[in-house]
Design a protein around this motif. Structure first.
Motif, PDB file in Angstrom:
ATOM      1  N   GLU A 274      24.148  23.411  64.917  1.00 20.80           N
ATOM      2  CA  GLU A 274      24.756  22.273  64.212  1.00 20.80           C
ATOM      3  C   GLU A 274      23.791  21.081  64.172  1.00 20.80           C
ATOM      4  O   GLU A 274      23.762  20.314  63.207  1.00 20.80           O
ATOM      5  CB  GLU A 274      26.090  21.875  64.850  1.00 20.80           C
ATOM      6  CG  GLU A 274      27.146  22.982  64.825  1.00 20.80           C
ATOM      7  CD  GLU A 274      27.431  23.539  63.421  1.00 20.80           C
ATOM      8  OE1 GLU A 274      27.050  22.912  62.416  1.00 20.80           O
ATOM      9  OE2 GLU A 274      28.022  24.635  63.329  1.00 20.80           O
TER      10      GLU A 274
ATOM     11  N   ALA B  79      21.775  21.701  61.257  1.00 22.07           N
ATOM     12  CA  ALA B  79      22.554  21.467  60.027  1.00 22.07           C
ATOM     13  C   ALA B  79      22.570  19.975  59.700  1.00 22.07           C
ATOM     14  O   ALA B  79      22.444  19.572  58.541  1.00 22.07           O
ATOM     15  CB  ALA B  79      23.979  21.993  60.207  1.00 22.07           C
TER      16      ALA B  79
ATOM     17  N   ARG C 231      21.770  30.846  59.142  1.00 23.51           N
ATOM     18  CA  ARG C 231      21.991  29.450  59.528  1.00 23.51           C
ATOM     19  C   ARG C 231      20.786  28.602  59.130  1.00 23.51           C
ATOM     20  O   ARG C 231      19.666  29.096  59.013  1.00 23.51           O
ATOM     21  CB  ARG C 231      22.193  29.338  61.055  1.00 23.51           C
ATOM     22  CG  ARG C 231      23.339  30.160  61.624  1.00 23.51           C
ATOM     23  CD  ARG C 231      24.704  29.776  61.075  1.00 23.51           C
ATOM     24  NE  ARG C 231      25.049  28.384  61.311  1.00 23.51           N
ATOM     25  CZ  ARG C 231      25.841  27.949  62.286  1.00 23.51           C
ATOM     26  NH1 ARG C 231      26.409  28.817  63.113  1.00 23.51           N
ATOM     27  NH2 ARG C 231      26.129  26.665  62.417  1.00 23.51           N
TER      28      ARG C 231
END
Ligand code: ADP
Ligand code: ASP
Ligand code: MG
Length: 420
Positions: free
Chosen positions: A65, A68, A145
């Motif tokens: 994350e 991200a 990802r």
């Protein structure tokens, strides 16, 4: 069609005016007959802000994350750059890493390139697109990802695209007009170099000169990419900036070409450890497993029978590592002590140190560089805490408060103001 890669760093795309200024440089190359791949960083300060938000939200964040979030700054500038070019009637479109796709390993926040299939972008060039704008710093893991390549990673994106597309040159546009003998923000006497050898740049980058990410230089060497660093704020042409190139393209190699510094260092000393075969491995094994990047190491000479509780030979071991890995290093050593793998009397951490390094390929054939370096530091009364050397560099660890002074003193001692 000949192809160029042009990379613009954070300060070069810091606002809409600067994006326009960068786009004009791109347009000029298109008018000269090039297809261009533009790599953009996030607006300056943006990535730091994003990192801060992640850390505030989740101190022990999920690395996937984190990537991200911190990769998103580049998405904004890529789109804005494509729009700005379109406004200038230059056919352009943007790609985020996953759209290319830029395939990387799954090592989040330190990912490495695996492949960059050119088909998608080449098809658009074939249709008449002139500029492909790529969000730097990011990629796609095998698990699907988003990954990032480590701070400063857009440089590496640029070199990787230059290699994958066989670009004529990879131009890194930044806020200084080339590579200097040392950071021009630290020394007003720093001189711009016309050329620097790949190997010297690799050492300077890995020793702290953040003008290029280390991995970008490694890739440039591996794929023989013609790499240039130049200013995004000045008028530039084919001769501007600094060319990073093979040693054979440099007329005369200087003994010392540059000085690098790194302020993010820490020194850890383990006092009174046993001096016997296997001790170094017992210390550095757990550190390595904990992901600590140990840099310089010194071991004192052995002391025999220190006192009754320390019969046999004992010594002290000192090493340096990045300051943000100190907590991890301390835990690894304390755990190893707890598990009986190592034994020490004391563990002292010094976080007020900096590393200064002199680099030059001429060192291979010249003696006396270390003596001159130590003499210059001693003349300023700067104490050296740890020393390490390789074929083309000498590094010392000193108190951080003397960092600027040491850089100046060494710049003078090696007469780098006479470089060009
Ligand atoms: P960008 O955002 O364009 O990627 P960086 O801040 O990452 O720019 O890198 C450029 C900075 O590198 C310069 O502003 C300069 O302070 C620093 N730097 C450190 N060492 C050197 C050097 N030897 N030559 C030029 N710049 C250097
Ligand atoms: N934006 C990223 C960083 O600040 C990548 C880069 O600028 O190269 O580290
Ligand atoms: Mg950078």
């Amino acid at each position: 069609m000949p192809l160029l890669v042009m990379k613009f760093g954070g300060t070069s795309v810091a606002d809409l005016d600067r994006i326009k200024n960068a786009a004009l440089k791109v347009k000029r190359e298109v008018e000269r007959g090039y297809d261009v791949i533009v790599i953009v960083s996030a607006m300056s300060g943006k990535t730091n802000e994003l990192v801060g938000w992640v850390e505030q939200t989740s101190p022990l964040f999920d690395a996937r994350e984190y990537d991200a979030v911190v990769s998103s700054g580049e998405n904004v500038t890529a789109g804005l750059m494509a729009l700005t070019l379109q406004e200038m009637d230059v056919p352009a479109r943007s790609w985020q890493g996953w759209q290319v796709p830029i395939n990387t390993t799954s090592a989040h926040s330190a990912a490495r390139f695996v492949s960059i299939p050119p088909d998608n972008i080449e098809a658009k060039f074939a249709e008449g697109m002139k500029v492909a704008v790529i969000a730097g710093f990011q990629g796609l893991s095998p698990e699907g990802r988003i990954t990032t390549l480590g701070r400063g990673g857009s440089d590496t994106t640029a070199v990787a695209f230059a290699a994958a597309f066989g670009a004529e040159r990879c131009d890194i546009y930044t806020d200084v007009d080339g590579i200097y003998t040392t950071d021009p923000r630290i020394s007003s006497k720093a001189r711009k170099l016309d050329r620097i050898a790949f190997e010297e740049m690799l050492e300077l980058a890995s020793l702290g000169a953040k003008v290029l990410q280390t991995r970008s230089v490694e890739l440039a060497i591996r794929y023989n990419v013609r790499l240039r660093v130049l200013s995004s704020f000045e008028d530039t042409d084919e001769t501007s900036g600094t060319l990073v190139c093979g040693e054979d393209e440099i007329m005369e190699s200087k003994v010392v070409s540059g000085i690098a510094y790194s302020r993010d260092e820490a020194k850890i000393t383990l006092f009174t450890i046993e001096d016997r075969p296997g001790v170094a491995s017992a210390i550095f094994g757990p550190l390595s497993e904990a992901g600590v990047n140990v840099d310089m190491i010194v071991q004192n000479i052995s002391e025999k029978d220190y006192d009754e509780s320390h019969p046999g030979a004992v010594t002290d071991m000192t090493f340096s590592c990045p300051i943000n890995q100190v907590a991890r290093a301390k835990k690894a050593l304390e755990d190893a002590m707890g598990a009986g793998i190592i034994k020490y009397d004391d563990l002292i951490i010094d976080t007020d140190v900096a590393k200064i390094s002199v680099v030059g390929i001429g060192m291979r054939s010249h003696a006396g560089v270390a003596a001159k370096m130590f003499q210059a530091l001693s003349a300023e009364n700067i104490n050296i805490k740890v020393i390490s050397t390789s074929e083309i560099k000498i590094s010392v660890l000193i108190d951080r408060k003397y960092m600027e002074l040491a850089v100046q003193a060494l710049h003078d001692a090696f007469e780098l103001e006479k470089s060009a």
